[in-house]
Design a protein around this motif. Structure first.
Motif, PDB file in Angstrom:
ATOM      1  N   LYS A 153      52.778  63.969  17.701  1.00 40.25           N
ATOM      2  CA  LYS A 153      52.736  64.138  19.153  1.00 40.25           C
ATOM      3  C   LYS A 153      53.080  62.826  19.817  1.00 40.25           C
ATOM      4  O   LYS A 153      53.055  61.755  19.174  1.00 40.25           O
ATOM      5  N   PRO A 198      54.366  68.165  20.690  1.00 37.29           N
ATOM      6  CA  PRO A 198      53.454  68.071  21.843  1.00 37.29           C
ATOM      7  C   PRO A 198      53.617  66.730  22.561  1.00 37.29           C
ATOM      8  O   PRO A 198      53.595  65.670  21.938  1.00 37.29           O
ATOM      9  N   ILE A 200      52.319  64.509  25.901  1.00 36.54           N
ATOM     10  CA  ILE A 200      51.287  64.387  26.927  1.00 36.54           C
ATOM     11  C   ILE A 200      51.572  63.144  27.764  1.00 36.54           C
ATOM     12  O   ILE A 200      51.767  62.040  27.233  1.00 36.54           O
ATOM     13  N   CYS A 216      54.365  61.276  35.713  1.00 39.11           N
ATOM     14  CA  CYS A 216      53.750  62.596  35.550  1.00 39.11           C
ATOM     15  C   CYS A 216      54.768  63.601  35.033  1.00 39.11           C
ATOM     16  O   CYS A 216      54.499  64.396  34.127  1.00 39.11           O
ATOM     17  N   LYS A 219      57.056  70.274  34.967  1.00 37.59           N
ATOM     18  CA  LYS A 219      56.897  71.287  33.927  1.00 37.59           C
ATOM     19  C   LYS A 219      58.211  71.428  33.169  1.00 37.59           C
ATOM     20  O   LYS A 219      59.276  71.529  33.761  1.00 37.59           O
ATOM     21  N   ARG A 222      57.331  67.784  29.857  1.00 36.21           N
ATOM     22  CA  ARG A 222      56.187  67.397  29.006  1.00 36.21           C
ATOM     23  C   ARG A 222      55.292  68.625  28.900  1.00 36.21           C
ATOM     24  O   ARG A 222      55.434  69.598  29.637  1.00 36.21           O
ATOM     25  N   ASP A 223      54.356  68.605  27.976  1.00 37.94           N
ATOM     26  CA  ASP A 223      53.449  69.741  27.804  1.00 37.94           C
ATOM     27  C   ASP A 223      52.239  69.645  28.727  1.00 37.94           C
ATOM     28  O   ASP A 223      51.812  70.640  29.294  1.00 37.94           O
ATOM     29  N   ARG A 224      51.685  68.443  28.843  1.00 42.34           N
ATOM     30  CA  ARG A 224      50.540  68.242  29.734  1.00 42.34           C
ATOM     31  C   ARG A 224      50.709  66.935  30.494  1.00 42.34           C
ATOM     32  O   ARG A 224      51.246  65.968  29.966  1.00 42.34           O
ATOM     33  N   VAL A 226      48.185  64.310  32.608  1.00 44.95           N
ATOM     34  CA  VAL A 226      46.766  64.035  32.803  1.00 44.95           C
ATOM     35  C   VAL A 226      46.612  62.818  33.712  1.00 44.95           C
ATOM     36  O   VAL A 226      47.053  61.711  33.359  1.00 44.95           O
ATOM     37  N   GLU A 244      40.689  58.924  27.120  1.00 43.02           N
ATOM     38  CA  GLU A 244      41.603  60.063  27.247  1.00 43.02           C
ATOM     39  C   GLU A 244      42.579  60.127  26.073  1.00 43.02           C
ATOM     40  O   GLU A 244      42.907  61.223  25.588  1.00 43.02           O
ATOM     41  N   GLN A 248      43.022  63.271  23.623  1.00 41.91           N
ATOM     42  CA  GLN A 248      44.301  63.931  23.401  1.00 41.91           C
ATOM     43  C   GLN A 248      44.703  63.931  21.929  1.00 41.91           C
ATOM     44  O   GLN A 248      45.360  64.860  21.443  1.00 41.91           O
ATOM     45  N   ASP A 253      46.961  71.086  19.653  1.00 38.95           N
ATOM     46  CA  ASP A 253      48.122  71.577  20.408  1.00 38.95           C
ATOM     47  C   ASP A 253      48.694  72.838  19.775  1.00 38.95           C
ATOM     48  O   ASP A 253      48.759  72.959  18.565  1.00 38.95           O
TER      49      ASP A 253
END
Length: 253
Positions: A153, A198, A200, A216, A219, A222-224, A226, A244, A248, A253
């Motif tokens: 990831k 994955p 993040i 950031c 959509k 990236r997958d998420r 935070v 964090e 993660q 995932d």
């Protein structure tokens, strides 16, 4: 005569490099690009005077794994030592990126990183999680794009992978140091394309260097995403960020 000609050639190359960097430094910021406000940038400078905050002993990782930390532009791996120590105490096997200070990409150092990640994946018989701070995250995304079997990831920390590469307060310094334009890197890539692993993105509304939207992403990029409330420099060692990252890494995932 040969030595004199070589000296002249070196001097000419040096002058050309200086002229190229001077031309890059004079380029204005394009219309429509965005950067964090000056007050946040000044807060970044003020944060340099503050000492780090000790991270409490972490809980043991649910999914111990090999991890590589990639520093930000102009930074040495030592800046990420608090994160490395916390991840190690949690049970992860942490590796530095092996290149010292991060002064930008070139064909040689990127090829080295590709080989290093592949070698670590073979050594551990498991893919490697890449945690990249700022520019280090761009390296991480591209490595995962090219050899996803070696990467479990990617976690980026304030990394400007989305939108115009000048949506930040660092692009001009980057160009002066590296000698190339931010939109013409020496390694062919499209950082907005999500790697097939994955991915993040940690970003901060308090970031004084990188515009939050660039870190950031959107959509599909990236997958998420935070949010973490820290400075850009704080991504290397802020306890909230370290907590964090640990969360993660344990995420299924």
């Amino acid at each position: 005569m040969g030595n004199g000609r070589q000296a002249d050639d070196r001097l000419g190359a040096f002058r050309d490099a200086l002229a190229r960097r001077a031309a890059l430094a004079r380029r204005p910021r394009p219309e429509g690009t965005r950067a964090p406000p000056l007050k946040l940038l000044l807060a970044e400078l003020a944060s340099l005077r503050r000492g780090g905050i000790a991270f409490p002993v972490p809980e043991k990782a649910a999914r111990p794994q090999p991890v590589m930390l990639l520093p930000g532009f102009g930074a040495h791996p030592k800046r990420m030592r608090p994160m490395a120590e916390a991840l190690s105490e949690a049970g992860h096997v942490v590796h530095e990126w092996g290149l010292g200070f991060n002064f930008g990409p070139n064909q040689q150092n990127f090829a080295f990183l590709m080989r290093r990640v592949g070698a670590l994946a073979r050594e551990h018989r498991a893919p490697v999680a890449l945690v990249g701070w700022s520019l280090g995250g761009l390296f991480a995304r591209e490595i995962a794009q090219r050899q996803p079997d070696s990467v479990s990831k990617v976690i980026t920390l304030g990394t400007p992978f989305s939108g115009d590469p000048r949506n930040n307060n660092a692009w001009r310094a980057y160009e002066v140091v590296t000698g190339h334009s931010v939109d013409e890197p020496p390694v062919e890539c499209d950082f907005s394309v999500k790697p097939p692993v994955p991915t993040i993105a940690l970003w901060s509304p308090r970031d004084g260097v990188i515009h939050p939207r660039s870190a950031c992403g959107w959509k599909g990029e990236r997958d998420r995403a935070v949010p973490v409330r820290c400075s850009h420099l704080g991504f290397a060692s802020d306890p909230k960020v370290i907590a964090e990252v640990l969360r993660q890494l344990d995420f299924d995932d």
